[in-house]
Design a protein around this motif. Sequence first.
Motif, PDB file in Angstrom:
ATOM      1  N   ALA A   1       0.836  -1.207   0.000  1.00  0.00           N
ATOM      2  CA  ALA A   1       0.000   0.000   0.000  1.00  0.00           C
ATOM      3  C   ALA A   1       0.868   1.253   0.000  1.00  0.00           C
ATOM      4  O   ALA A   1       0.544   2.241  -0.675  1.00  0.00           O
ATOM      5  CB  ALA A   1      -0.924  -0.005   1.212  1.00  0.00           C
ATOM      6  N   GLU A   2       1.959   1.213   0.746  1.00  0.00           N
ATOM      7  CA  GLU A   2       2.858   2.366   0.781  1.00  0.00           C
ATOM      8  C   GLU A   2       3.551   2.587  -0.555  1.00  0.00           C
ATOM      9  O   GLU A   2       3.958   3.713  -0.870  1.00  0.00           O
ATOM     10  CB  GLU A   2       3.900   2.177   1.879  1.00  0.00           C
ATOM     11  N   ALA A   3       3.692   1.521  -1.343  1.00  0.00           N
ATOM     12  CA  ALA A   3       4.386   1.616  -2.630  1.00  0.00           C
ATOM     13  C   ALA A   3       3.484   2.084  -3.764  1.00  0.00           C
ATOM     14  O   ALA A   3       3.962   2.235  -4.902  1.00  0.00           O
ATOM     15  CB  ALA A   3       5.001   0.266  -2.982  1.00  0.00           C
ATOM     16  N   LEU A   4       2.217   2.300  -3.510  1.00  0.00           N
ATOM     17  CA  LEU A   4       1.320   2.788  -4.566  1.00  0.00           C
ATOM     18  C   LEU A   4       1.815   4.135  -5.087  1.00  0.00           C
ATOM     19  O   LEU A   4       2.181   5.017  -4.305  1.00  0.00           O
ATOM     20  CB  LEU A   4      -0.107   2.918  -4.029  1.00  0.00           C
ATOM     21  N   PRO A   5       1.834   4.313  -6.394  1.00  0.00           N
ATOM     22  CA  PRO A   5       2.339   5.574  -6.964  1.00  0.00           C
ATOM     23  C   PRO A   5       1.552   6.780  -6.474  1.00  0.00           C
ATOM     24  O   PRO A   5       0.326   6.738  -6.357  1.00  0.00           O
ATOM     25  CB  PRO A   5       2.148   5.370  -8.473  1.00  0.00           C
ATOM     26  N   ARG A   6       2.288   7.848  -6.192  1.00  0.00           N
ATOM     27  CA  ARG A   6       1.656   9.077  -5.703  1.00  0.00           C
ATOM     28  C   ARG A   6       1.814  10.233  -6.670  1.00  0.00           C
ATOM     29  O   ARG A   6       1.144  11.256  -6.513  1.00  0.00           O
ATOM     30  CB  ARG A   6       2.255   9.468  -4.349  1.00  0.00           C
ATOM     31  N   GLY A   7       2.704  10.078  -7.625  1.00  0.00           N
ATOM     32  CA  GLY A   7       2.922  11.166  -8.574  1.00  0.00           C
ATOM     33  C   GLY A   7       2.090  11.002  -9.833  1.00  0.00           C
ATOM     34  O   GLY A   7       1.319  10.046  -9.998  1.00  0.00           O
ATOM     35  N   LEU A   8       2.241  11.958 -10.741  1.00  0.00           N
ATOM     36  CA  LEU A   8       1.540  11.922 -12.018  1.00  0.00           C
ATOM     37  C   LEU A   8       2.139  10.819 -12.874  1.00  0.00           C
ATOM     38  O   LEU A   8       3.343  10.781 -13.106  1.00  0.00           O
ATOM     39  CB  LEU A   8       1.665  13.275 -12.725  1.00  0.00           C
TER      40      LEU A   8
ATOM     41  N   LEU B   1      -0.952  -5.078  -4.435  1.00  0.00           N
ATOM     42  CA  LEU B   1      -1.665  -4.864  -3.178  1.00  0.00           C
ATOM     43  C   LEU B   1      -2.787  -5.890  -3.015  1.00  0.00           C
ATOM     44  O   LEU B   1      -2.997  -6.420  -1.911  1.00  0.00           O
ATOM     45  CB  LEU B   1      -2.238  -3.444  -3.137  1.00  0.00           C
ATOM     46  N   THR B   2      -3.481  -6.189  -4.091  1.00  0.00           N
ATOM     47  CA  THR B   2      -4.548  -7.194  -4.032  1.00  0.00           C
ATOM     48  C   THR B   2      -3.990  -8.556  -3.650  1.00  0.00           C
ATOM     49  O   THR B   2      -4.565  -9.273  -2.815  1.00  0.00           O
ATOM     50  CB  THR B   2      -5.268  -7.295  -5.378  1.00  0.00           C
TER      51      THR B   2
END
Length: 284
Positions: free
Chosen positions: A93-100, A114-115
């Motif tokens: 979950a922490e590794a989910l992309p946060r940028g554009l 994550l799934t």
Amino acid sequence: MDLVGIGAISAAAVAALGVPAAVLVGRWQMRGALRAAEETGRAGIAQAESTYRAALDAVRTEADAAHLQWRRGIRRDAYAGFLLAMTRCVQAAEALPRGLLETSQVLSAAEDELTRAKNDLSAALWVVKLEGPPDVADIAGSVSSRTYELTGALARKAEYHRAASILYHLRSSNPTAAELDAALMGLAVVVSETGYNARPGSRQMPPQEVTEAVERATELHGQLSDDIGISEWVVLLNEALNYYTDPEALNRQLTSTVEQLLPSCRQALDARSSTDDLSLTTDL
């Protein structure tokens, strides 16, 4: 009758009396021998029973120790696997992309990871429930629930950052985007100042200031609907309303629950015996 005849008759009489005496003595001797043999037999049987019981106790003790060690190893693997699955779930979950993002494949791959991590955590929890004991399984269930709450909050936070990146890049070329950004920050300030609680379960009516700020932000978004999709808009608005629980707070709750789980796991592993264990040597 002469002396010879008298002597013969006397000898015969003595001989006749000696036969029953010999028989009687023989019986006494036989009885003594039988009694001695019986005592010897009893002593032998008692010794054999004692030896058998000692051997049986030794086998039972060895089997119980082996079973306990086997059960402890199974439980240790179950507990360790569950904690590792929990860690991987949070990390995914922490590794989910946060940028554009340049492509949607990166986001899709991260979401799939994550799934899978969530599914692994669910499977690991069932193993803990199967191995027990019940108190460990109950706390592990709470850890799992906390983990899902945290991963959900982290996923929403990542989604918010991606939406915020879109809005940030629009500001340089679109004045309306800059106005929307300012309106959302103003909404967040109003929510904080009024103490309005927009989270699920709250029945608090929004103050007028909050209602007006939401209407203004919604109006500005209507002018940017081609650039900011409805899903991005929802997460931007919910973030300004402080709609979701902060991941940091959920992380602290998860850490606290894990700290409750660890002592229970150690106690289950260190126990010499347990009422929920089934001994393999019970019927020996």
